[in-house]
Design an enzyme around this catalytic site. Structure first.
Site, PDB file in Angstrom:
ATOM      1  N   LEU A 144       0.812  -1.215   0.000  1.00  0.00           N
ATOM      2  CA  LEU A 144       0.000   0.000   0.000  1.00  0.00           C
ATOM      3  C   LEU A 144       0.846   1.266   0.000  1.00  0.00           C
ATOM      4  O   LEU A 144       0.575   2.214  -0.745  1.00  0.00           O
ATOM      5  CB  LEU A 144      -0.931  -0.008   1.218  1.00  0.00           C
ATOM      6  N   GLY A 145       1.878   1.317   0.830  1.00  0.00           N
ATOM      7  CA  GLY A 145       2.706   2.517   0.907  1.00  0.00           C
ATOM      8  C   GLY A 145       3.347   2.855  -0.424  1.00  0.00           C
ATOM      9  O   GLY A 145       3.359   4.018  -0.853  1.00  0.00           O
ATOM     10  N   ASP A 146       3.889   1.846  -1.098  1.00  0.00           N
ATOM     11  CA  ASP A 146       4.495   2.073  -2.404  1.00  0.00           C
ATOM     12  C   ASP A 146       3.463   2.567  -3.406  1.00  0.00           C
ATOM     13  O   ASP A 146       3.722   3.480  -4.196  1.00  0.00           O
ATOM     14  CB  ASP A 146       5.121   0.768  -2.914  1.00  0.00           C
ATOM     15  N   ALA A 147       2.285   1.940  -3.401  1.00  0.00           N
ATOM     16  CA  ALA A 147       1.253   2.320  -4.356  1.00  0.00           C
ATOM     17  C   ALA A 147       0.777   3.749  -4.116  1.00  0.00           C
ATOM     18  O   ALA A 147       0.572   4.521  -5.074  1.00  0.00           O
ATOM     19  CB  ALA A 147       0.079   1.348  -4.274  1.00  0.00           C
ATOM     20  N   GLY A 161       3.524   6.127  -5.244  1.00  0.00           N
ATOM     21  CA  GLY A 161       3.567   6.154  -6.695  1.00  0.00           C
ATOM     22  C   GLY A 161       2.401   6.916  -7.284  1.00  0.00           C
ATOM     23  O   GLY A 161       2.540   7.642  -8.277  1.00  0.00           O
TER      24      GLY A 161
END
Length: 397
Positions: A167-170, A173
């Site tokens: 979730l954090g990466d998404a 991004g």
């Protein structure tokens, strides 16, 4: 090429997920995304998400879709010069190295905008480009923890949990792509580019609703509550006779009355313990027990049919198998199927959001390593075959 960004060229130098997810979103809406990968190894995402019996990543075709892969050793002077030549012909550069890395390679924003004043540099990191934590290594999970989502995710009697996806990466991004589009829009007025600074923890923090004022002003600290929305009832996951899990959200007074009618318990809507939003929240546990006893006597199909007919928001918790066979997913073309050299055909989520006049599209799945070297280095930069062969022999590309 189609989509609202079909006139935009993006150079993506990031690896793993946050930066590449930004590139995926831009590519979905038509941008030409040239992904730079290390020769021989490529992006680690090429090895992540391995699934038997294929022995190859099923994640890579999704996160690298619509992208053109070129190889380039950024640690070599010759490779850095190739990046400069590409940036001079690009609109956006996406990177997610630690702050200062590109500067050490002579590829900082000041150096690159001297070549291309309109360049938008998108920088995705764990903690941002400044501040005491900026030099730290940062992955999505750490950003989720610092941004607050981990503390409130999971069951109350267990340690904090992840959500099941990165979730954090998404989120970082997504914010990076959002920032890129805003910076490109600003460039139409100013003629110059700028830096988009997307920090993992800040992207997570942006989604944390009223967490901060609840604590400082109200003295309330959010905690893990599992599937329950505290003091909002009924809003939970309920069992069915055939073992499914059905979500019912009937917390508004009018909607709760409709639920009570479906249950053949209109008395509940008139009971002082359940008649109002505040009262239902105060008696949340016992109300959930009443509803669970009712749902457990019906199979999911019958239950959902009755709830939908009555106008009560409800839904089954979908798995991938459900999505691939659901008529609404099919009608909306929410899933697209693409040819793939290893898998024959591969399904993946379609482009969101849908634009009526300039829709995006998934044009191809993630490419092989260096599949576009000749097109980009030859056709775009004009390197001769002999020059490309020498760069290959020298380990630059």
């Amino acid at each position: 090429m189609s989509g609202p960004l079909s006139d935009i060229r993006v150079i993506e130098t990031g690896t793993l997920l946050a930066g590449p997810f930004c590139g995926q979103l831009l590519g979905d809406h038509g941008a030409e995304v040239i992904k730079i990968e290390d020769p021989g190894r490529g992006d680690p995402m090429r090895q992540w998400g391995r699934e038997r019996p294929y022995g190859k990543s099923l994640w890579w075709p999704v996160v690298a879709r619509n992208k053109k892969s070129v190889t380039c050793n950024l640690r070599r002077e010759e490779g850095q010069e190739l990046v400069r030549r590409l940036v001079a012909r690009a609109d956006v550069l996406v990177e997610n190295f630690r702050p200062g890395t590109l500067e050490r390679w002579g590829l900082g924003f000041e150096e690159l905008r001297a070549l291309n004043p309109g360049l938008v540099m998108v920088r995705v990191t764990g903690y941002g480009q400044n501040g005491p934590y900026a030099p730290r290594a940062g992955f999505g999970s750490i950003g989720e923890a610092m941004g607050g989502i981990r503390h409130i995710t999971g069951e109350p009697d267990r340690p904090p949990s992840r959500t099941g996806v990165s979730l954090g990466d998404a989120l970082a991004g997504t914010m990076a792509a959002y920032g890129a589009v805003m910076a490109l829009h600003a460039r139409t007025r100013t003629g110059t580019g700028q830096i988009v600074d997307s920090a993992l923890y800040e992207a997570v923090l942006a989604y944390m609703e009223s967490l901060l004022p609840e604590w400082e002003v109200g003295g309330y600290r959010r905690e893990r509550t599992g599937p329950v929305l505290p003091n909002v009832a009924p809003s939970n996951v309920y069992p069915t006779a055939d073992g499914a899990a059905v979500l019912i959200a009937a917390n508004q007074d009018t909607v709760f009355r409709r639920l009570a009618e479906v249950m053949d318990r209109t008395d509940l809507a008139d009971d002082p313990k359940y008649a109002t939003h505040t009262a239902r929240g105060a008696h949340q546990g016992e109300l959930d027990d009443l509803i669970s006893a009712w749902t457990a006597s019906h199979d999911a199909h019958t239950l959902l049919g009755a709830l939908h007919t009555a106008g009560v928001p409800a839904g089954k918790t979908f798995t991938a198998a459900d999505m691939l066979t659901d008529p609404h997913f099919a009608a909306r073309e929410a899933i697209v199927r693409l040819p793939h050299p290893d898998f024959g055909e591969i399904p993946m989520q379609n482009v969101v959001p849908k634009l009526s006049a300039t829709p995006g599209a998934v044009r191809w799945a993630g490419p092989g390593l260096g599949a576009h070297n000749d097109e980009i280095y030859g056709d775009l930069l004009g390197l001769t075959r002999a020059e490309r062969e020498k760069l290959t022999a020298d380990g630059v590309i």
